[in-house]
Design a protein around this motif. Structure first.
Motif, PDB file in Angstrom:
ATOM      1  N   THR A 117      -2.164  -6.130   1.098  1.00 20.43           N
ATOM      2  CA  THR A 117      -1.369  -4.771   0.765  1.00 20.43           C
ATOM      3  C   THR A 117      -2.110  -4.169  -0.484  1.00 20.43           C
ATOM      4  O   THR A 117      -2.169  -2.838  -0.659  1.00 20.43           O
ATOM      5  N   LEU A 118      -2.566  -5.028  -1.329  1.00 21.49           N
ATOM      6  CA  LEU A 118      -3.072  -4.316  -2.377  1.00 21.49           C
ATOM      7  C   LEU A 118      -4.705  -3.828  -2.581  1.00 21.49           C
ATOM      8  O   LEU A 118      -4.684  -2.840  -2.957  1.00 21.49           O
ATOM      9  N   ARG A 119      -5.261  -4.709  -1.850  1.00 17.80           N
ATOM     10  CA  ARG A 119      -6.710  -4.309  -2.027  1.00 17.80           C
ATOM     11  C   ARG A 119      -6.872  -3.346  -0.719  1.00 17.80           C
ATOM     12  O   ARG A 119      -7.954  -2.654  -0.879  1.00 17.80           O
ATOM     13  N   GLY A 127      -4.554  -1.932   1.114  1.00 14.97           N
ATOM     14  CA  GLY A 127      -3.671  -0.865   1.038  1.00 14.97           C
ATOM     15  C   GLY A 127      -2.925  -0.757   2.292  1.00 14.97           C
ATOM     16  O   GLY A 127      -2.451   0.394   2.461  1.00 14.97           O
TER      17      GLY A 127
END
Lengths: 244, 380, 350, 605
Positions: free
Chosen positions: D86-88, D90
């Protein structure tokens, strides 16, 4: 005063009843045998007397109830069991096994040394192998060691579970010869055996246990002559109850 | 499933929240157990020392919860303080991971938070955060200046294999370009390790001009002493984590000449009398030692005290604007904090004027100090 | 890495390894006699170090209160069980063993509380205060559940670790401690520069191991312990109380822990909660020994110490990962070696 | 009267009280957010998340007999994988979940493959190593916050609604948990669940039933890891923040602690354990300050003391105490069988000759220096009852184990149905047509007779893991429940089909084992001392049963002691003494044989 009084002893495994309302008494200086086919509850009976199994009913030894004593305390009071599985300390030497037999004794090193000599005299084979690990002994030697270790506890009552199990006939003869001699050492013996003839030839009195109940009893000679005995083992009618 | 009845019945019985009284409620979440307890307990103590029993006639109630150095527990405690106790402000937590987690919750719930470990959510989301221990990236500046002065080109790093090691290393790297040095070795050890020989041998074999340690407390002694014992000759710098009572005693002679960055608290006697922090610090040390025993005041407790001092000032201002226990009061605390101008504490002089800037200090947060004759003194 | 660095790391590894060895001996001792994987073993070491530190500072260690509370609890349990068994005549003996003996050092510590003691007296007092804790814990915590599954025993030991560490925090505070070193510097031994600490620790480890070996092979109590470990039923049948064996095993483990605690207290920073990690490393050594064999456990612990030392040089960030994963090949190897032995089956009963 | 319609009223009552309790419990639970504060909901969310990880452990430990320290590490793998996705990258948290499940699957398979062959204490110890190693790796992930951890994880969205508040997350977590609990409960009642139960306490029974202990353990290990993974994923996206310290060994131990406190014996234990530990600790946190005690350090001491006292009071955890009060999940109704309907022996009936079905040739077994069986040869003909007798310790059971594949002979061969099966593992023998009973009865006392018998049919059923969980196996289950009931009817136990096996007498338990063997549709039955411990009347019944089976075409080889039992029943006898062939022949010949008499009664001269 009787040496051992068993009163109404029953043992259940869960809902399964292994022995039911077994009662008998045993006088000092005698050899009593309990015989019966496999699964009759002989081992269960011995284990409960030794406190290895919880039971209902009562066990008295030398006139005192031992029901609240655990295994170790019963050993200290003089009731010693040699189980079917021997339970030797296989990684330890013969000498260590015998030493440990005297673990619970508090009557002095001199007495223990005397008894050790006596055990080695009784079983010269053990003396030859005193430094050897118990696990390396043959079946017969193991049984001798188990007997020897039990004798080192200075028992008043020796309970033997199937001492002939898995042994060659010549060894069985040797073992029973020694059991018979235990009377001279002032040790009483409660002998559980499947080898009925050998047991009865050695004992003074016998009980026949069948499916958890005492099905008959009598002096050894009478039981031995009773043709019903063969039937109990090899099929046929149930043994009759001879009177003592 | 059948288990739910009992579970829910028990839970419902357990969880009914207590009634809310009109008083100033200050929530404190610190690590009173777990790995960070040695930093959490002194801060909790100092906070209780700094906060008065009442401010302008309003009773001040302090509710302390332990997060056991677990971020999940810290978050739960935060929620408990906000929902169950309706606190006006929260101080803590002790460790960086918990601080990140708590900052999110407090910001979302619009409750002012004074983290005990520096934290920024970035992107202008720091409105409710007041970091009293400023971040190592500010703290390290005297060290960077000193290294530049000495012409240090290569630096070796030895730090804990935990969050403290991470943030101090990040601070060191942050200033690398402007300081004109390069980090040539990074070694880590754990608080509980019995030996750092391997790490130190490797560090020294990289032949750095200076060594910087991201360690803290008593366990920090091990790394420092090992470097000295292996005959390292260059300057050795420490982060602000090592200023506790036992550090110098434990390290003994080996620590002579060691450098560190720290606020006023480590060197109040060597400060000039016109330095505003001097009297605050001496007062604190006297009061803290009187309550918790000789030599117990240290840099860590100083952070708690500074947070308490700032909060007390802000509460006084906020009381004029709103009733405790309301959201208005929480907002008033925030604006009051923003109104404070250069308040001296035991470490730094704090100003939180900029709402997008959660650090209350500038580049003068810390002094460069060194060990001389078994004591911390201001470096020349 | 040149030879000199390798040699330094080797010394370091041996030092660490010797400490783990002593710990592993304690683990094996407790496990074989009682089936308990004593996860809170490291806490006793932490207690020993913290107690010594407190005594050296002239403070009264909280160990004193712990000892007194445990002694009273154990005595109550013993007296109640004696009354239940109808053996009330054992009560005077119980009072001596479970109440008077543990309270003696506690009283001594209370009397000298606040004084700075000669070094050797604080050492002796530390040992006297820490050793009884182990058998008392066994009596109070583990004996009532001696027939529970190994898993349950392990979990209780883990929870005990939390509780003891919590008490240590209460008694000694959160800050880590180090005691003044007993020996410092290096000794010149046959041309080799040996750290004094290393020599002391290794010699102590050898003495302890030898003493244990003699104890196990020559004394009746030692043989009884081994007998209990090899064959619990057999032991009971010759009148050995497995509970007494458990107490003795814990007492011995307590002695080891007290000594190790004193030895490491000047070497590592001991926190109130250091016990778990210290214990785990000793545990790894014990695992290598298959929890059965003392010599293999000793060698295994030495290897763990060396692996840790070299790993800290080559990759300090992954040091612990390397140390713990080194269990896997060892376990696989042991398993391959042991696969021909029939597996013990433990059928459940109704 | 047929067997099925004996107890319908009682069953319905139990079913409805179970439904009522479950329904009320779920309704109350789902209403909780209406009157609880956010904090308490948050606490419940954590209970739910940890209950998932604990559930995995309860299945693994309680049923599979395997302990793992690595549950928190697998939670962490789930959380960190999703954080990365999710964070890296997206991407959506749902893709994060997919990636996490896939990674945990691969990792648990790999770890399981390396370590699940290990027996005894080795496995838990290796999971300890994995747990520490995996946790420490999180601290070295620079891109994901290293030791400090990382925040800002996006909330999970369901149908466009973000689960960003504890109240919403509550429904997501608890509905998931409830589904998991039902799925676990379904699984334990399915074919796979019976396989798991067979494993409990050792792999001997499982192997004899044709169940691969390794594969079953692997399934449980992966399942436990995936449950923890889902928990970790929910943890990450409801906390919005993760750091390595949430997935360290301490938390791994906490999950173990929850499972032990709750009790590993039932699915219920997971929820009870997680709830008791988390709510209990919160309670202690609230109560201690009221008693003017220092917070923090004492909390854990008090918690530890309470925990230890609880375990001392109830070593099997809290859920057994609760089970006494709550109605059990009712079993499906018994199948209808007609009065004259009997069990069919498909395979035994196929051949109608009296050819040699089993042939033992020159069999020998040594243990170290001890010779247990020596140069033993005999043949068994189809449709006969063949007895292997001899005194205790004669080597009968060893012979039996070699024939059934539980032990490998030192030399010699065993032929079954014309194929050499000397070294074929036991678990392949049942499919080949050989089913056995044990000298020391191996049944599952907590299971009903019917389920015990169903275990025997394991190899005949096909439904797998998903079928069990989703209850797609109903048709197959129903068919084989009928087979099992008929097998019970054959041994005369059909009227107790839903009774727990542990309540039977020893004689009935032996009959139950025979029924279980019959359910496997064998060609030959191997009975190890079936008459031992039976009373006279029971022996007669057993003999009658075996005779009936022979008439139905079954071949039976039995080891027996009791000559009384054997004599009137069997067709042929082989006598063993000291591991050697002593005599062979018809019952009467054996009875007259003096060597046999001597071997049996013994004697000193």
């Amino acid at each position: 005063m009787s040496l051992l009084e068993i009163n109404d002893v029953s043992v259940n495994y869960g809902a399964i009843s292994a022995i039911r309302n077994v009662s008998f008494t045993m006088e000092a200086g005698r050899i009593i045998t309990v015989i019966g086919p496999n699964g009759a509850g002989k081992t269960t009976l011995l284990k409960s007397i030794a406190a290895l199994l919880p039971y209902s009913g009562s066990v008295a030894f030398q006139g005192r109830s031992v029901d609240r004593l655990d295994v170790q305390a019963r050993v200290r009071s003089g009731m010693v069991l040699v189980p079917e599985s021997r339970e030797l300390f296989t990684q330890m030497s013969v000498q260590d096994n015998l030493d440990l037999g005297a673990y619970a004794r508090r009557d002095g090193a001199a007495n223990i040394r005397r008894d050790l000599d006596q055990v080695y005299d009784l079983f010269p084979r053990l003396r030859e192998r005193m430094g050897q690990a118990a696990g390396t002994l043959s079946g017969g030697e193991r049984q001798m060691l188990a007997l020897g270790r039990a004798l080192m506890s200075a028992p008043r009552l020796l309970m033997l579970d199937e001492p002939s199990l898995g042994l060659a006939p010549i060894v069985v003869r040797e073992i029973f010869r020694i059991i018979a001699r235990l009377r001279e050492l002032d040790v009483s013996v409660l002998l559980v055996e499947q080898n009925a003839r050998a047991a009865l030839q050695t004992a003074d009195y016998g009980y026949v246990l069948e499916t958890g109940e005492i099905a008959g009893s009598g002096p050894s000679a009478e039981l031995l002559a009773d043709p019903m005995l063969i039937n109990a083992y090899l099929g046929g009618k149930k043994p009759t109850s001879a009177t003592a | 499933m059948r288990q739910f009845t009992l579970a829910t019945a028990t839970l419902a019985a357990v969880m009914l929240a207590g009634p809310v009284l009109a008083e100033i409620k200050v929530g404190v979440v610190h690590s009173l157990s777990g790995p960070a307890a040695s930093q959490g307990i002194p801060q909790r103590n100092a906070i209780e020392l700094a906060l008065p029993d009442e401010i302008d006639g309003e009773k001040v109630t302090v509710i302390v919860l332990d997060d056991a150095t677990d971020p999940a527990v810290a978050v739960r405690n935060t929620q408990k303080l906000i929902d169950g106790e309706n606190v006006d402000v929260i101080l803590g937590p002790t460790a960086t991971p918990s601080a990140i987690a708590m900052a999110q919750v407090a910001t979302e719930k619009k409750v002012p938070l004074f983290p005990g470990a520096p934290v920024s959510l970035g992107d202008d989301r720091d409105y409710y955060l007041f970091n009293v221990p400023p971040p190592p990236v500010k703290w390290i500046i005297p060290t960077v200046t000193d290294m530049k002065k000495r012409g240090v080109k290569t630096v070796g790093f030895l730090g804990f294999s935990d969050a403290w090691g991470d943030v101090t290393l990040a601070a060191l790297k942050e200033h690398a370009a402007e300081g004109g040095y390069e980090v040539v070795a990074e070694e880590r050890y754990a608080r509980a390790d019995s030996s750092v020989t391997g790490q130190v041998l490797r560090l020294i074999s990289a032949n750095p001009d200076a060594i910087f340690l991201g360690v803290s407390g008593s366990a920090g002694v091990l790394g420092n002493v090992a470097i000295v014992d292996r005959g390292y000759e260059g300057p050795i710098y420490n982060s602000n984590g090592v200023f506790n009572a036992d550090f110098l005693t434990l390290g003994g002679d080996a620590l002579e000449g060691l450098h560190g960055n720290i606020g006023a608290i480590a060197i109040p006697e060597s400060l000039p009398d016109d330095e505003p922090r001097k009297s605050v610090t001496l007062d604190f040390i006297r009061a803290y030692n009187a309550k918790y025993g000789e030599n117990s005041a240290d840099a860590i407790s100083g952070f708690g005290y500074d947070a308490g001092l700032l909060l007390t000032d802000a509460l006084k201002l906020a009381l004029q604007k709103a009733e405790p226990g309301t959201q208005e009061f929480r907002e008033a605390i925030v604006t009051s904090m923003r109104a404070l101008d250069r308040v001296p504490g035991t470490h730094s002089i704090y100003t939180f004027k900029d709402p997008s800037w959660p650090w209350g200090v500038g580049d003068d947060a810390a002094f460069l100090v060194e060990v001389r004759d078994g004591k911390w003194v201001l470096s020349e | 890495m040149d030879f000199q660095i390798a040699a330094i790391l080797f010394q370091d590894g041996v030092l660490t390894g010797a400490v783990y060895t002593m710990l592993a001996l304690g683990f094996v001792l407790v496990f074989t006699t009682t089936r308990i994987i004593f996860a809170s073993y490291g806490d006793l070491i932490a207690f020993s170090a913290l107690t010594l530190h407190a005594l050296q500072k002239g403070a009264l260690p909280g160990t004193v209160y712990l000892l007194m509370v445990l002694a009273v609890l154990a005595t109550v349990l013993e007296v109640v069980s004696a009354l239940k068994q109808g053996t009330a005549r054992r009560i005077p003996g119980i009072l001596v063993i479970w109440l008077v003996l543990p309270i003696l050092p506690a009283t001594a510590a209370l009397m000298v509380g606040g004084m700075i003691l000669p070094a050797w007296i604080s050492l002796v007092l530390t040992i006297a205060l820490v050793v009884p804790i182990a058998p008392l814990l066994y009596r109070i915590i583990f004996q009532p559940i001696e027939t529970a599954s190994t898993l349950t025993l392990l979990i209780v030991a883990v929870v005990l670790h939390y509780a003891i560490a919590g008490l240590a925090l209460l008694f000694f505070g959160p800050e880590g401690i180090r005691t003044a070193p007993l020996f410092r510097g290096t000794w010149d031994l046959l041309g080799f520069q040996m750290q004094a600490q290393l020599v002391v620790v290794v010699v102590t480890a050898i003495i302890l191991a030898t003493a244990l070996a003699v104890f196990f092979s020559k004394t009746m109590t030692g043989k009884a312990l081994r007998a209990t470990a090899y064959n619990r039923d057999g032991a009971r049948l010759v009148g050995i109380s497995t509970r007494a064996s458990g107490s003795v095993a814990f007492a011995l483990a307590g002695i080891i822990a007290a000594i190790v605690g004193i030895l490491v207290s000047s070497n590592i920073t001991v926190y109130y909660d250091s016990g778990l990690m210290i214990g785990l490393k000793g545990f790894v050594g014990a695992v290598v020994g298959g929890f059965i064999s003392y010599p293999v456990a000793a060698v295994g612990s030495l290897v763990v110490g060396l692996v840790e030392s070299y790993a800290s040089f080559f990759s300090s960030e992954y040091k612990e990962v390397i140390v713990f994963l080194s269990i896997i090949p060892v376990v696989l190897f042991r398993w391959l070696g042991a696969r021909h032995e029939p597996e013990e089956e433990e059928e459940e009963t109704a | 009267m047929t067997i099925a319609d004996q107890e319908p009223i009682k069953m319905d009552a139990r079913a409805s009280s179970y439904m009522a309790v479950t329904g009320v419990a779920i309704a109350v639970l789902l209403a909780l957010p209406l009157f609880l504060t956010s904090f308490n909901i948050l606490l419940l969310n954590m209970v739910g998340i940890f209950a998932m990880a604990t559930l995995g452990l309860v299945l693994l430990t309680g049923s599979g007999g395997v302990t793992s320290f690595a549950q928190a590490a697998f939670m962490g793998l789930g959380a960190y994988t999703s954080a990365y996705v999710t964070l890296r990258l997206g991407l959506s948290p749902w893709l994060g979940l997919a990636a996490a499940l896939a990674l945990v699957f691969v990792v648990t398979m790999a770890i399981g493959y390396v370590t699940l062959h290990l027996g005894g204490h080795y496995l838990p110890i290796t999971t300890l190593a994995w747990a520490v190693a995996i946790h420490m790796l999180f601290g070295t992930l620079d891109g994901l916050g290293a030791h400090s951890g990382i925040g800002g994880l996006p909330p999970i969205s369901i149908a466009g609604v973000a689960m960003d508040r504890p109240e919403r997350a509550f429904y997501m977590i608890w509905v998931t948990l409830i589904l998991f609990l039902f799925a676990a409960s379904n699984l334990l009642r399915s074919r796979q669940g019976r396989a798991i139960a067979a494993l409990r306490g050792g792999s001997l029974l499982a192997e004899a039933l044709g169940i691969s202990a390794f594969r079953t353990r692997m399934m449980l290990f992966v399942l436990a890891g995936e449950l923890a993974c889902v928990g970790g994923w929910l943890f990450a996206h409801t906390q919005n923040f993760i750091s390595p310290s949430s997935f360290d060994l301490t938390n791994g131990l906490n999950i173990l602690l929850m499972s032990v406190l709750g009790g590993v014996g039932s699915v219920l234990g997971a929820l009870v354990g997680a709830g008791a530990v988390m709510v209990g600790r919160n309670l202690i946190q609230d109560v201690l300050p009221m008693l003017a005690l220092d917070a923090g350090s004492l909390e854990i001491v008090v918690f530890g003391a309470i925990f230890i006292v609880l375990v001392q009071y109830s070593p099997k955890g809290l859920s057994p105490l609760l089970s006494r009060w709550l109605p059990p999940r009712p079993a499906p109704a018994l199948p209808d069988i007609k009065h004259d309907e009997v069990l069919r022996f498909g395979r035994a009936k196929e051949h109608n000759d009296d050819a040699v079905i089993l042939s033992v040739d020159g069999l020998e077994k040594r243990f170290g220096g001890l010779v247990a069986v020596k140069d033993l040869s005999f043949d068994v003909h189809r449709g006969t009852i063949h007895a292997l007798i001899g005194p205790n310790g004669a080597g009968k059971s060893t012979t039996f184990d070699m024939i059934s594949g539980l032990q490998s002979p030192t030399s010699g061969t065993v032929q079954f149905n014309g194929t050499v099966v000397t070294h074929t593992p036991a678990r392949n023998m049942i499919a080949r047509g050989m089913a056995r009973t044990f000298q020391h009865v191996r049944i599952r006392p907590q299971m009903t007779l019917l389920d015990n018998v169903m275990q025997g049919a394991h190899w005949r059923l096909t439904s797998g893991f998903w079928a069990g969980i989703l209850r797609l196996d109903r048709a197959e289950e129903a068919a084989y429940r009928k087979t099992a009931l008929l097998a019970l009817k054959a041994v005369g136990l059909a009227d107790q089909a839903l009774v727990e096996a542990g309540t039977l007498s020893l004689g009935q338990q032996r009959q139950l084992e025979i029924a279980r063997a019959l359910a496997a549709d064998p060609e030959i039955l191997l009975l190890d001392e079936p008459a031992a411990g039976l009373r006279t009347g029971e022996k007669a019944e057993l003999a009658a049963l075996l005779s009936r089976l022979r008439e139905a075409g079954m071949t039976i080889l039995l080891v027996e002691h009791d000559m009384d039992f054997v004599m009137g029943l069997v067709d042929r006898i082989v006598v063993l003494d000291f591991g050697q062939h002593l005599a062979e022949g018809l019952p009467d010949e054996i009875r007259q044989n003096s060597k046999v008499q001597e071997a049996y009664l013994g004697g000193l001269d």
